[in-house]
Design an enzyme around this catalytic site. Structure first.
Site, PDB file in Angstrom:
ATOM      1  N   MET A  87      -4.169  14.111  -7.823  1.00  0.00           N
ATOM      2  CA  MET A  87      -4.871  13.760  -6.563  1.00  0.00           C
ATOM      3  C   MET A  87      -4.093  13.738  -5.454  1.00  0.00           C
ATOM      4  O   MET A  87      -4.355  13.022  -4.268  1.00  0.00           O
ATOM      5  CB  MET A  87      -5.730  12.637  -6.679  1.00  0.00           C
ATOM      6  CG  MET A  87      -6.659  12.945  -7.920  1.00  0.00           C
ATOM      7  SD  MET A  87      -8.333  11.987  -7.765  1.00  0.00           S
ATOM      8  CE  MET A  87      -7.765  10.167  -7.968  1.00  0.00           C
ATOM      9  N   LEU A 100       1.973  12.025  -3.887  1.00  0.00           N
ATOM     10  CA  LEU A 100       3.059  12.000  -5.247  1.00  0.00           C
ATOM     11  C   LEU A 100       3.843  10.950  -5.310  1.00  0.00           C
ATOM     12  O   LEU A 100       4.325  10.505  -4.189  1.00  0.00           O
ATOM     13  CB  LEU A 100       3.568  13.482  -5.212  1.00  0.00           C
ATOM     14  CG  LEU A 100       2.606  14.620  -5.166  1.00  0.00           C
ATOM     15  CD1 LEU A 100       3.335  15.824  -5.097  1.00  0.00           C
ATOM     16  CD2 LEU A 100       1.669  14.497  -6.278  1.00  0.00           C
ATOM     17  N   GLY A 120       6.257   9.196 -10.701  1.00  0.00           N
ATOM     18  CA  GLY A 120       5.452   9.503 -12.009  1.00  0.00           C
ATOM     19  C   GLY A 120       4.899  11.141 -12.005  1.00  0.00           C
ATOM     20  O   GLY A 120       5.430  11.814 -12.881  1.00  0.00           O
ATOM     21  N   HIS A 121       4.495  11.554 -10.723  1.00  0.00           N
ATOM     22  CA  HIS A 121       4.099  12.802 -10.651  1.00  0.00           C
ATOM     23  C   HIS A 121       5.171  13.773 -10.806  1.00  0.00           C
ATOM     24  O   HIS A 121       5.265  14.896 -11.768  1.00  0.00           O
ATOM     25  CB  HIS A 121       3.463  13.365  -9.376  1.00  0.00           C
ATOM     26  CG  HIS A 121       1.988  12.479  -9.380  1.00  0.00           C
ATOM     27  ND1 HIS A 121       2.121  11.252  -8.233  1.00  0.00           N
ATOM     28  CD2 HIS A 121       0.935  12.345  -9.772  1.00  0.00           C
ATOM     29  CE1 HIS A 121       0.538  11.019  -8.363  1.00  0.00           C
ATOM     30  NE2 HIS A 121      -0.088  11.514  -9.157  1.00  0.00           N
ATOM     31  N   LYS A 171       0.656   6.849 -18.449  1.00  0.00           N
ATOM     32  CA  LYS A 171      -0.164   5.644 -17.667  1.00  0.00           C
ATOM     33  C   LYS A 171      -1.643   5.752 -17.755  1.00  0.00           C
ATOM     34  O   LYS A 171      -2.624   4.733 -17.782  1.00  0.00           O
ATOM     35  CB  LYS A 171       0.269   5.619 -16.223  1.00  0.00           C
ATOM     36  CG  LYS A 171       0.165   4.257 -15.545  1.00  0.00           C
ATOM     37  CD  LYS A 171      -0.244   4.243 -14.030  1.00  0.00           C
ATOM     38  CE  LYS A 171      -1.409   4.504 -13.753  1.00  0.00           C
ATOM     39  NZ  LYS A 171      -1.825   4.405 -12.494  1.00  0.00           N
ATOM     40  N   ASP A 172      -2.398   7.074 -17.382  1.00  0.00           N
ATOM     41  CA  ASP A 172      -3.746   7.321 -17.696  1.00  0.00           C
ATOM     42  C   ASP A 172      -3.899   7.531 -19.123  1.00  0.00           C
ATOM     43  O   ASP A 172      -4.289   8.751 -19.373  1.00  0.00           O
ATOM     44  CB  ASP A 172      -4.147   8.141 -16.663  1.00  0.00           C
ATOM     45  CG  ASP A 172      -3.762   7.728 -15.186  1.00  0.00           C
ATOM     46  OD1 ASP A 172      -4.673   6.748 -15.035  1.00  0.00           O
ATOM     47  OD2 ASP A 172      -3.035   8.282 -14.696  1.00  0.00           O
ATOM     48  N   SER A 218      -0.477   5.987  -7.085  1.00  0.00           N
ATOM     49  CA  SER A 218      -0.583   5.875  -5.794  1.00  0.00           C
ATOM     50  C   SER A 218      -1.277   4.750  -5.296  1.00  0.00           C
ATOM     51  O   SER A 218      -0.965   4.441  -3.990  1.00  0.00           O
ATOM     52  CB  SER A 218      -1.572   7.424  -5.649  1.00  0.00           C
ATOM     53  OG  SER A 218      -0.872   8.442  -6.210  1.00  0.00           O
TER      54      SER A 218
HETATM   55  O1  PAF Z   1      -4.844  11.550 -12.927  1.00  0.00           O
HETATM   56  C1  PAF Z   1      -5.513  12.165 -11.749  1.00  0.00           C
HETATM   57  O2  PAF Z   1      -4.767  11.850 -10.862  1.00  0.00           O
HETATM   58  C2  PAF Z   1      -6.872  12.687 -11.698  1.00  0.00           C
HETATM   59  O3  PAF Z   1      -7.545  11.839 -12.410  1.00  0.00           O
HETATM   60  C3  PAF Z   1      -6.707  14.282 -12.064  1.00  0.00           C
HETATM   61  C4  PAF Z   1      -6.478  14.353 -13.559  1.00  0.00           C
HETATM   62  C5  PAF Z   1      -6.086  14.871 -11.186  1.00  0.00           C
HETATM   63  C6  PAF Z   1      -8.316  14.564 -11.981  1.00  0.00           C
HETATM   64  O4  PAF Z   1      -8.848  14.746 -10.688  1.00  0.00           O
END
Ligand code: PAF
Length: 280
Positions: free
Chosen positions: A30, A33, A36-37, A149-150, A186
């Site tokens: 999303m 950044l 982590g990204h 993390k998610d 974020s």
């Molecule tokens: O983890 C995220 O940033 C969001 O939930 C994702 C996977 C991009 C879906 O919108």
């Protein structure tokens, strides 16, 4: 690196890549950044011929009282970081193109979405599963990368790709932390300096759980009680402190093998999540 806004254009670019037999790695985000990204993008770069990063703040995964409008956005910076980390395409579709007026299809992953964040954010995983399925259909990657993390999100998406025979490998990469242990997010940008100091207790509570489990404590309820005691003075509200089976995400009473220790707390007006995998 090419920035693409149109769904049709990214599809045709990637068809050409795939026709040449090139492997496509995909990092859905999303935006706004952080390291982590970037670790996901770098991993995608190592493993694939073509790397696509999507930047899309997905409205369907935010509840009516949540932070969709305020969610941090900085496209220029994101583009710079994507390029530096090795992305070939930054895909940034419009909300209108992803969800036109007549849009009516949603994906619901059952069971795994009942506990943890699913309990506190109704509709959240429906929105996540739907947008990720759409992005997967557009990009058609060989591999997609998500962060530990998610944890619940990664497990839900893995289930969805298997259930719907999507033929996409889902790779989950370790949580990247600040020096003091706070998981990168974020949403950390919302924290005041006092809240930022308080937020580090989340990781300390997870470490406490790990230490207790290593010291042969098998009683999940007792460990959760100790974690809550540690979090209570810094958290504005605790959504959950849970110890669950890492495959089913169901609560565990007696710890006998690997568990996911997961936390969601509010520090001021910011909801933060974190977790660790640990074993008895
Ligand atoms: O983890 C995220 O940033 C969001 O939930 C994702 C996977 C991009 C879906 O919108």
């Amino acid at each position: 690196m090419k920035i693409v806004r149109s769904i049709r254009e990214i599809k045709s670019e990637l068809i050409r890549c795939r026709n040449k037999g090139r492997a496509v790695g995909f990092v859905p985000t999303m935006g706004y950044l952080h390291e982590g990204h970037l670790s996901l993008i770098r991993k995608a770069r190592q493993d694939n011929d073509v790397v696509v990063v999507s930047i899309f703040v997905n409205p369907t995964q935010f509840g009516p009282d949540e932070d969709y409008g305020e969610y941090p956005r900085d496209l220029r910076r994101d583009a710079r970081l994507c390029k530096k980390s090795g992305a070939d395409y930054m895909f940034h579709p419009t909300v209108k193109s992803m969800y036109p007026k007549e849009y009516s299809t949603f994906i619901s992953v059952e069971g795994l979405t009942k506990n943890l964040c699913g309990k506190f954010r109704p509709g959240y995983f429906r929105g996540v599963a739907t947008v990720v399925a759409k992005l997967f259909n557009i990009v058609k990657p060989d591999v997609a990368y998500f962060g530990q993390k998610d944890a619940q999100q990664s497990i839900v998406i893995k289930r969805m790709t298997e259930d719907l025979d999507m033929g996409i490998r889902v790779e989950v990469m370790p949580t990247v932390r600040e020096k003091d242990g706070l998981a990168m997010s974020s949403r950390n940008s919302y924290l005041s300096s006092d809240e930022r100091k308080r937020a580090v207790t989340i990781y300390r509570a997870l470490q406490l759980a790990r230490d207790l489990i290593k010291l042969d404590d098998k009683d999940a309820r007792g460990i959760i009680r100790e974690m809550r005691k540690m979090l209570a003075p810094v958290a504005t509200k605790i959504d959950y402190v849970s110890i669950v089976d890492p495959h089913t995400l169901k609560d565990v009473k007696t710890i006998t093998g690997e568990v996911l220790v997961a936390v969601a707390v509010w520090i001021g007006a910011t909801r933060l999540i974190d977790n660790i995998l640990t074993r008895y």
